[in-house]
Design an enzyme around this catalytic site. Structure first.
Site, mmCIF file in Angstrom:
data_model
loop_
_atom_site.group_PDB
_atom_site.id
_atom_site.type_symbol
_atom_site.label_atom_id
_atom_site.label_comp_id
_atom_site.label_asym_id
_atom_site.label_seq_id
_atom_site.Cartn_x
_atom_site.Cartn_y
_atom_site.Cartn_z
ATOM 1 N N TYR A 1 0.828 -0.893 0.145
ATOM 2 C CA TYR A 1 -0.018 -0.136 0.155
ATOM 3 C C TYR A 1 1.383 1.268 0.001
ATOM 4 O O TYR A 1 0.355 2.219 -0.223
ATOM 5 C CB TYR A 1 -1.180 0.020 0.831
ATOM 6 C CG TYR A 1 -2.112 -0.973 1.289
ATOM 7 C CD1 TYR A 1 -2.641 -1.356 0.042
ATOM 8 C CD2 TYR A 1 -2.025 -2.321 2.043
ATOM 9 C CE1 TYR A 1 -4.093 -1.658 0.284
ATOM 10 C CE2 TYR A 1 -3.085 -3.119 1.668
ATOM 11 C CZ TYR A 1 -4.001 -2.814 0.863
ATOM 12 O OH TYR A 1 -5.002 -3.828 0.483
ATOM 13 N N LEU A 2 1.796 1.042 0.074
ATOM 14 C CA LEU A 2 3.069 2.645 0.117
ATOM 15 C C LEU A 2 3.837 2.374 -1.142
ATOM 16 O O LEU A 2 4.295 1.744 -1.557
ATOM 17 C CB LEU A 2 3.515 2.424 1.376
ATOM 18 C CG LEU A 2 2.591 2.403 2.773
ATOM 19 C CD1 LEU A 2 4.150 1.537 4.549
ATOM 20 C CD2 LEU A 2 2.261 3.605 3.043
#
Ligand SMILES: *[C@@H]1O[C@H](CO)[C@@H](O)[C@H](O)[C@H]1NC(C)=O
Ligand SMILES: *[C@@H]1O[C@H](CO)[C@@H](O)[C@H](O)[C@H]1NC(C)=O
Ligand SMILES: *[C@@H]1O[C@H](CO)[C@@H](O)[C@H](O)[C@H]1NC(C)=O
Ligand SMILES: CC(=O)N[C@H]1CO[C@H](CO)[C@@H](O)[C@@H]1O
Length: 656
Positions: free
Chosen positions: A614-615
């Site tokens: 997600y990052l």
């Protein structure tokens, strides 16, 4: 380095193009490193260091302390051949992100691979290992015996006590029995697998006790297998395959209380396998005496091998490693989509706030659901595997019983209390203050409903996803997650990083920022089993270090006293060196204490998932470059390989 950067840039591009062409040729002949060295007359340093400088600190985990003696040994120059190998691997890293992309839909032009590695054949048990039915020894046929060993291997596990598991297993096991066996073995409770179980435990134990030579032999065999089957050629590049080994047969477990647990996961045969490769490639040969199910040449898909597994009937694939071009491009695109959302999120938010007042119920429900997805990073629907009946929900499938409305709670107004099982049966529990209009709408949606009724009765995952697509091309609930996770990391890093703190403290700040994101995404975990023990180990290290420090301080004091009396150069020198020793120990102690804090805070949070999925890695890379934190302290080798594109591309002023 800013002067004339555009000129430099152009040059860099030209060089790159030349380099690329050169590399292409070289790669074709296989040995990039040697050739390049010959051409250039020098060897460039590897971009990503294999062995990061080790201060024992990484990712909240403590590495085994290095043996000083061993380190000394390592410094003895090794024969050239040994040293050059890893460097060569580094050299071959392909910077696909500097090349033009294929037109939409085309995944590759050339694909050649060796096919999958099948599970080793079943090895019958030695005669001495007995199976008993109803107290009497019974020799099982090979097929029945094989399936019995799957159960025996799990005998200590809670699964084998569960009724569904036993029922499913027994049913499938009987299918593998001879008629004679079927007639005798009619009751699973009368089966005694203890000897089998003990035999496997002894084997596990023996594996642990293996000699160095035996371990080395296994390691070498694995490496040989990896070399032959673990890579494919895709468009002139050798790329790593993720899962080239087909899982061995066994008993299906599933998550939660899966209704199919205990069923026999069949052995996959070449006859089950579909091979995908290019027309001009050498088709891998099936094992002797076997045939592939089918050979395809479809360059619109990314898989190399596929088959259908028998439990859920789902299609399984062999695909490339995350470090490959194909996976990397997809990952990169994902973050670019999230950055596009950043540009229009305000508009979307204004829109759904308007829609909370809509006359149409469907629109109102959609708008509240969207608010949850945006604000709470909820998943859109229940993305569960087919056949899975574990009662997990996502935003659209929330039921009235999953929320509680509190007009006032702990001094806050309009609080919604969520309690439900999300993906993979992970509990989502959260109390969130929401806007008044959302609260009033929820009250309205819940009117005259039973606890088991849908909260959003006019909505389903399909409708919501369609709406998201209309708002922005490529928008899904997951994009909100990626966006929010990434932007939160960026903000948190800005907030938490103190410019003048040292590297260990900076890493702690990074992990804290990462944790803020993990909490946001509900990536909780049970404290690892080894938590208490490893914490205790760390604490005893801290205690030992404190003692050392106290000793060193005492030494320093007495050296100072000596120096006062003697006032000669020699004692002064002693004082200096004692001072240094104290400083060193203070630093080491600080490092250990930071680690302890980090690990304690990390107890119930899994950082890996958000870090990996997600990052935007460019945020991390930029942060590392800006503060001089070695990237190895944040990303381990696997992660560095996956994010090679970001590590190469992002500079310190990258903004998500
Ligand atoms: C199966 O065997 C167990 C243990 O001997 C016994 O308690 C149980 O009644 C048997 N079940 C049936 C259906 O015969
Ligand atoms: C991200 O999620 C948090 C937690 O719900 C929320 O408070 C915040 O507003 C979101 N941030 C952005 C920029 O979307
Ligand atoms: C790196 O970390 C991931 C978790 O994100 C883990 O699964 C993997 O095994 C680690 N790899 C190495 C080489 O330590
Ligand atoms: C030509 C062909 O067989 N294409 C198939 C390749 O695999 C994908 C995924 O299984 C199918 O959807 C295609 O139809």
């Amino acid at each position: 380095h800013k002067d004339g950067s555009s000129e430099k840039h152009k040059d860099k591009h030209k060089d790159r193009d030349k380099e690329k062409r050169k590399e292409e040729k070289v790669r074709a002949s296989g040995d990039a490193k040697i050739k390049k060295e010959k051409e250039n007359g020098f060897s460039s340093p590897p971009r990503i260091k294999d062995e990061p400088e080790d201060d024992g600190y990484f990712d909240g985990k403590l590495k085994k302390p290095k043996n000083k003696e061993k380190d000394k040994d390592k410094k003895v120059p090794e024969p050239d051949s040994k040293k050059k190998k890893p460097k060569k691997e580094e050299e071959q890293k392909w910077k696909w992100w500097e090349e033009e992309r294929y037109p939409e839909g085309i995944k590759w032009k050339f694909l050649e691979h060796k096919g999958p590695v099948f599970a080793p054949p079943y090895e019958p048990l030695p005669e001495s290992v007995k199976f008993y039915y109803d107290g009497k020894v019974m020799k099982l046929s090979p097929k029945a015996e094989e399936v019995a060993t799957f159960f025996a291997k799990m005998l200590d596990h809670e699964y084998t006590t569960k009724e569904i598991f036993r029922k499913n297993f027994f049913k499938d096991w009987r299918k593998e029995m001879t008629n004679e066996e079927k007639n005798i073995i009619t009751n699973l409770s009368k089966c005694d697998f203890t000897q089998m179980s003990q035999y496997f435990k002894a084997q596990t134990e023996a594996r642990k006790q293996m000699s160095k030579e035996e371990k080395l032999k296994i390691k070498e065999e694995n490496e040989k297998l990896l070399k032959e089957y673990g890579f494919c050629i895709m468009d002139n590049h050798r790329e790593r395959i993720a899962n080239f080994k087909i899982e061995p047969p066994g008993l299906f477990r599933g998550r939660g209380n899966h209704p199919k647990m205990g069923m026999l996961k069949r052995r996959i045969m070449p006859e089950d396998i579909i091979i995908n490769c290019s027309k001009d490639a050498k088709v891998p040969s099936p094992p002797t005496g076997h045939k592939w199910k089918e050979v395809r040449h479809d360059n619109k898909v990314t898989w190399l091998v596929s088959w259908t597994e028998n439990i859920q009937g789902s299609i399984k694939y062999i695909m490339l490693n995350p470090s490959s071009r194909i996976k990397g491009e997809k990952d990169w695109q994902k973050y670019e989509t999230a950055r596009r959302l950043k540009k229009c999120v305000d508009k979307i938010r204004n829109q759904y706030r308007e829609d909370w007042k809509s006359k149409e119920m469907k629109v109102r429900q959609r708008a509240v659901a969207l608010y949850f997805i945006d604000k709470l990073a909820l998943r859109a629907g229940n993305e569960k595997e087919e056949g899975e009946t574990a009662d997990t929900v996502g935003c659209c499938s929330l039921r009235v019983e999953h929320i509680n409305l509190h007009p006032e709670l702990d001094g806050q107004e309009y609080v919604v209390e969520f309690d439900f099982l999300g993906k993979d049966s992970i509990r989502y529990y959260n109390k969130v203050p929401v806007e008044k209009r959302v609260f009033k709408n929820l009250q309205l949606f819940m009117e005259n409903k039973q606890p088991e009724d849908d909260l959003f009765d006019r909505l389903n995952t399909g409708i919501l996803n369609k709406h998201l697509q209309d708002l922005m091309e490529g928008l899904t609930a997951k994009v909100f997650r990626t966006y929010n996770a990434s932007i939160t990391l960026q903000q948190q890093l800005k907030e938490l990083t103190a410019p003048d703190e040292n590297i260990p403290a900076k890493i702690l700040s990074y992990n804290r920022a990462n944790r803020a994101v993990a909490i946001l995404c509900n990536h909780q975990r049970a404290p690892p089993k080894t938590f208490e023990k490893s914490m205790m180990n760390l604490q005893s290290k801290i205690d030992a270090k404190k003692e050392q420090l106290a000793d060193a301080r005492r030494d320093l004091k007495s050296a100072k006293a000596d120096a006062k009396v003697l006032k000669d150069a020699k004692t002064k020198k002693v004082v200096e060196s004692k001072k240094k020793a104290v400083q060193r120990l203070e630093e080491q102690l600080m490092k250990l204490e930071v680690q302890a804090t980090d690990r304690e805070e990390n107890k119930q949070i899994a950082l890996g998932t958000s870090k990996l999925n997600y990052l935007d890695p460019r945020i991390t890379v930029a942060w590392c470059k800006k503060w001089g934190v070695p990237i190895e302290k944040i990303y381990n080798k696997t992660q560095r390989e996956k994010f090679a594109w970001a590590i190469d591309m992002a500079d310190e002023d990258y903004e998500f």
